[in-house]
Design an enzyme around this catalytic site. Structure first.
Site, mmCIF file in Angstrom:
data_model
loop_
_atom_site.group_PDB
_atom_site.id
_atom_site.type_symbol
_atom_site.label_atom_id
_atom_site.label_comp_id
_atom_site.label_asym_id
_atom_site.label_seq_id
_atom_site.Cartn_x
_atom_site.Cartn_y
_atom_site.Cartn_z
ATOM 1 C CE LYS A 93 37.696 36.460 48.968
ATOM 2 N NZ LYS A 93 36.656 36.390 48.192
ATOM 3 C CB SER A 141 34.325 37.622 46.212
ATOM 4 O OG SER A 141 35.577 37.786 45.705
#
Length: 177
Positions: free
Chosen positions: A82, A39
């Protein structure tokens, strides 16, 4: 007590002190983190090892562009990594592969994948909106909503392994809206 016993005792004390210092540093200051998923490609690759510092957010709030490790609300036994995109009080939406913050486009040169449009979301106080850099595969705030700042473990500051990925992770804020 013989010289050997004195030497042995000093080594045992040294090992215990080193262990305690290591434990305190890892628990409260800095710890390693292994990137598990894709990700954050191309910023972070699977199996990259990063150092996560845990002190900054005790004295200040996250900044847009910080790469953070946190406990996600959808899976409290896991840890995700993230990028902070939206800050408390801001409204985030996505249109035509562009993130807008309070109506202004965010420049994100680190992106490498398209993203679906998203309706506006207001980030509550005490929370941030996080997204992976590889948006087409990232499970992030677009799915589970903004995360509480208190769920952030720390800020990733350095990729240290593999050695050919070695680099400092500096926050990229884009054009601050």
């Amino acid at each position: 007590m013989s010289d050997f016993q004195k030497e042995l005792k000093s080594w045992i004390i040294l090992i215990i002190v080193a262990f305690l210092i290591s434990f305190v540093l890892r628990a409260y200051v800095i710890q390693p983190f292994r990137v598990q998923m894709t990700s954050m490609v191309a910023t972070l690759e699977p199996n990259d090892l990063v150092l996560v510092e845990k002190i900054t957010y005790r004295f200040s709030k996250p900044h847009r562009g910080d790469v953070v490790v946190f406990i996600p609300p959808n899976n409290p036994k896991d840890k995700y990594i993230k990028r902070v995109i939206g800050l408390p009080g801001e409204t985030i939406y996505i249109k035509n592969d562009t993130v807008y913050i309070d109506g202004k486009p965010l420049k994100e040169p680190y992106l490498n994948s398209p993203m679906a449009d998203m309706e506006p979301v207001k980030v509550p106080d005490g929370s941030v909106f996080v997204m992976g850099d590889n948006r087409s595969v990232s499970l992030d705030s677009r799915v589970f909503g903004p995360i509480k700042i208190s769920s952030i473990i720390g800020r990733a500051i350095l990729i240290y392994w593999p050695i050919n990925h070695f680099q400092f992770l500096l926050a990229y804020s884009g054009e601050n809206p």
